[in-house]
Design a protein around this motif. Structure first.
Motif, PDB file in Angstrom:
ATOM      1  N   GLY A 224      -4.726   6.420   6.092  1.00  9.92           N
ATOM      2  CA  GLY A 224      -5.116   5.013   6.188  1.00  9.92           C
ATOM      3  C   GLY A 224      -4.588   4.199   5.018  1.00  9.92           C
ATOM      4  O   GLY A 224      -4.494   2.972   5.089  1.00  9.92           O
TER       5      GLY A 224
ATOM      6  N   TYR B 183      -2.009 -10.077   9.334  1.00 14.13           N
ATOM      7  CA  TYR B 183      -1.359  -9.125   8.431  1.00 14.13           C
ATOM      8  C   TYR B 183      -0.059  -8.689   9.080  1.00 14.13           C
ATOM      9  O   TYR B 183      -0.093  -8.093  10.162  1.00 14.13           O
ATOM     10  CB  TYR B 183      -2.316  -7.955   8.233  1.00 14.13           C
TER      11      TYR B 183
ATOM     12  N   GLY C  64      -5.919  -5.655   5.280  1.00 14.80           N
ATOM     13  CA  GLY C  64      -5.507  -4.269   5.082  1.00 14.80           C
ATOM     14  C   GLY C  64      -6.519  -3.552   4.211  1.00 14.80           C
ATOM     15  O   GLY C  64      -7.165  -4.157   3.363  1.00 14.80           O
ATOM     16  N   ASP C  65      -6.641  -2.262   4.419  1.00 15.64           N
ATOM     17  CA  ASP C  65      -7.503  -1.416   3.609  1.00 15.64           C
ATOM     18  C   ASP C  65      -6.622  -0.298   3.089  1.00 15.64           C
ATOM     19  O   ASP C  65      -6.111   0.480   3.901  1.00 15.64           O
ATOM     20  CB  ASP C  65      -8.634  -0.873   4.493  1.00 15.64           C
ATOM     21  N   PRO C  66      -6.303  -0.197   1.817  1.00 13.41           N
ATOM     22  CA  PRO C  66      -6.985  -0.754   0.638  1.00 13.41           C
ATOM     23  C   PRO C  66      -6.362  -2.018   0.015  1.00 13.41           C
ATOM     24  O   PRO C  66      -6.770  -2.383  -1.091  1.00 13.41           O
ATOM     25  CB  PRO C  66      -6.873   0.403  -0.353  1.00 13.41           C
ATOM     26  N   GLU C  67      -5.437  -2.704   0.706  1.00 13.20           N
ATOM     27  CA  GLU C  67      -4.856  -3.912   0.098  1.00 13.20           C
ATOM     28  C   GLU C  67      -5.939  -4.945  -0.235  1.00 13.20           C
ATOM     29  O   GLU C  67      -5.860  -5.662  -1.242  1.00 13.20           O
ATOM     30  CB  GLU C  67      -3.845  -4.558   1.045  1.00 13.20           C
TER      31      GLU C  67
ATOM     32  N   LYS D 169       1.102   4.662   2.087  1.00 13.28           N
ATOM     33  CA  LYS D 169       0.519   5.272   3.288  1.00 13.28           C
ATOM     34  C   LYS D 169       0.471   6.803   3.255  1.00 13.28           C
ATOM     35  O   LYS D 169      -0.393   7.406   3.860  1.00 13.28           O
ATOM     36  CB  LYS D 169       1.305   4.830   4.522  1.00 13.28           C
TER      37      LYS D 169
ATOM     38  N   ASN E 235      -1.395  -6.620  12.075  1.00 12.46           N
ATOM     39  CA  ASN E 235      -2.813  -6.271  12.113  1.00 12.46           C
ATOM     40  C   ASN E 235      -3.589  -7.582  12.121  1.00 12.46           C
ATOM     41  O   ASN E 235      -3.115  -8.600  11.609  1.00 12.46           O
ATOM     42  CB  ASN E 235      -3.210  -5.429  10.894  1.00 12.46           C
TER      43      ASN E 235
ATOM     44  N   ASP F 253       0.843  -1.205   0.000  1.00 10.73           N
ATOM     45  CA  ASP F 253       0.000   0.000   0.000  1.00 10.73           C
ATOM     46  C   ASP F 253       0.873   1.247   0.000  1.00 10.73           C
ATOM     47  O   ASP F 253       2.099   1.161   0.095  1.00 10.73           O
ATOM     48  CB  ASP F 253      -0.996  -0.009   1.158  1.00 10.73           C
TER      49      ASP F 253
ATOM     50  N   ARG G  35      -6.569  -8.270  10.719  1.00  9.89           N
ATOM     51  CA  ARG G  35      -7.669  -8.089   9.761  1.00  9.89           C
ATOM     52  C   ARG G  35      -7.057  -7.845   8.395  1.00  9.89           C
ATOM     53  O   ARG G  35      -5.845  -7.699   8.278  1.00  9.89           O
ATOM     54  CB  ARG G  35      -8.449  -6.853  10.201  1.00  9.89           C
TER      55      ARG G  35
HETATM   56  N1  GLY Z   1      -3.339  -0.182   4.677  1.00  8.58           N
HETATM   57  C1  GLY Z   1      -2.819  -0.399   5.971  1.00  8.58           C
HETATM   58  C2  GLY Z   1      -3.768  -0.961   6.935  1.00  8.58           C
HETATM   59  O1  GLY Z   1      -4.852  -1.396   6.610  1.00  8.58           O
HETATM   60  O2  GLY Z   1      -3.437  -0.977   8.114  1.00  8.58           O
END
Ligand code: GLY
Ligand code: AMP
Length: 428
Positions: free
Chosen positions: A226, A269, A289-292, A214, A285, A212, A287
């Motif tokens: 994010g 993650y 990743g957002d936006p992965e 950042k 993490n 991603d 969960r």
């Molecule tokens: N893109 C990083 C995260 O979701 O923490």
């Protein structure tokens, strides 16, 4: 089957979109959802932090599988609360979610498992923390122990800066109790990579690689966000590195948790720094990743619901995941002012034209439906325009062609998403 997705961002839109394709899934509910999600799922007006209300909803609606998108309900123990009611959850228990909820817990566990990471000290006393940074010197990294909405990490070029960060976190408590404990960590240089896997507590099944962006501005400049975009696969994760991360990080971690009596079920993650001495863990993490997630799910073949069921049942040893060979690129379009203050309620135009888009999907993040059927901005990150292409350049071209058809006053986005992957593919 009845599925309940928790969250209302781009990641959750991608999860709902992919779960919708499963023949086993009859009904999807999503709390709170957004304008894009609401076309595919029934919206539920419950905040993702209200665990008691979420669990009561799952029980009353006889939900077969609950899928928390963000970390907060997981660190608050939603998986345990669901299980206590005999309900199924794709996501780790409160004890396992400490991997994201407490940096001190994670560092201790990493040490126990012999997993490579920077050296560190963990402090509840500000004077001791200051002594430590003076002793070690700069550059150095100061981290609030608990969840701080992605803002609890300060990379400090000088000792004075580190002392300021300690004061703000521990004494002024700018992140509240998240700063009661502070982890001070060795600065690691190199290229960052994300590594995601699903695990049922014994088998670890890697997901396609991704990376991603950042920072808010082109060239990876400006404040952290994010995530302003992502792509999959990530060339930095070579087959050798992939093996090394599985052998030195992912498998030992899941085994180390099991040794402590903690069974991890869900997505794990790892945020990694690829240093000259090999991959080292920056963070975990618990969960997607957002936006992965948006980029990865566009490439995932097969049934996400079945994968999640196999995870909860402990059947991952007999499960395979297949990936589309194409490259996926997600470009995030954000509100003017993000990651600082921004206005909401601006009318988004051009979405209609992209409804039949064959090479991608516009995932909604911060959007809401207006009174007359228009779509309005409702958050910092607004859309994740995600495309597939035969190679990085084609996927980038396809994503940006779609981005250019979408407009609202003040919309901002990076113009260089996947620049590292583009350079890597130009070299090969
Ligand atoms: N893109 C990083 C995260 O979701 O923490
Ligand atoms: P985290 O929330 O731990 O991922 O930290 C946010 C960002 O800070 C990471 O994506 C890195 O860019 C940076 N960072 C965190 N820890 C370190 C470290 N030990 N050395 C260098 N940069 C770091």
């Amino acid at each position: 089957m009845r599925v309940f997705v928790i969250g209302g961002g781009g990641r959750e839109h991608a999860l709902v979109w992919k779960l919708r394709q499963s023949p086993a899934v009859e009904e999807i509910y999503c709390a709170p959802g957004n304008a894009g999600i609401d076309e595919l799922a029934t919206p539920v007006a419950i905040d993702p932090s209200n665990v008691a209300a979420l669990v009561a909803f799952a029980r009353d609606q006889a939900i077969d599988l609950t899928v928390p998108g963000p970390e907060l309900p997981l660190t608050l123990g939603i998986a345990d609360a669901l299980e206590a009611q005999g309900l199924r959850c794709f996501g780790p228990s409160r004890a396992a979610a400490q991997l994201e909820g407490s940096k001190a817990f994670t560092k201790e566990l990493l040490g126990e498992c012999g997993i490579p990471t920077g050296f560190y000290g963990s402090f509840t006393d500000a004077a001791a923390a200051r002594r430590y940074v003076r002793e070690v010197g700069a550059p150095i990294v100061v981290k609030a122990d608990g969840l701080a909405a992605g803002k609890g990490v300060v990379v400090c070029g000088e000792v004075a800066e580190a002392e300021r960060a300690i004061e703000e976190m521990m004494e002024s408590r700018v992140f509240g109790d998240a700063g009661a404990t502070v982890v001070i960590e060795e600065f690691l240089g190199g290229e960052e990579a994300s590594f995601m896997a699903v695990t049922d507590g014994s088998t670890v099944l890697p997901l396609a690689s991704s990376q991603d962006h950042k920072r808010i501005y082109d060239g990876d400049e400006g404040p952290n966000t994010g995530g302003m975009g992502a792509y999959s696969p990530a060339p930095v994760v070579t087959p050798e590195l992939h093996e090394q991360v599985m052998a030195e990080v992912m498998r030992p971690l899941v085994a180390g948790l099991a040794k402590r009596g903690i069974r991890y079920r869900g997505v794990l993650y790892a945020g990694l720094m690829i240093t000259s001495a090999g991959p080292k863990v920056l963070e975990f993490n618990v969960r997607f990743g957002d936006p992965e997630c948006q980029a990865i799910l566009l490439r995932m073949r097969g049934d996400l619901f079945e994968l999640m069921q196999a995870t909860v049942d402990g059947r991952l040893a007999e499960t395979r995941i297949e990936w589309d060979d194409r490259v996926a690129v997600c470009v995030v379009m954000a509100s003017e002012g993000y990651p600082g203050d921004y206005e909401k309620g601006r009318v988004i135009e051009g979405l209609q034209d992209l409804r039949g888009w064959s090479n991608g999907v516009v995932f909604h993040a911060g959007t809401t439906a207006g009174r007359n059927g228009e779509v309005l901005t409702a958050g910092g990150r607004v859309l994740g325009v995600t495309a597939l292409g035969a190679d990085v350049a084609a996927a980038v071209g396809e994503a940006y062609a779609a981005v250019e058809r979408i407009r609202w006053p003040g919309a901002q986005y990076r113009r260089d998403i996947a620049h590292r992957a583009l350079r890597a593919s130009a070299r090969s």
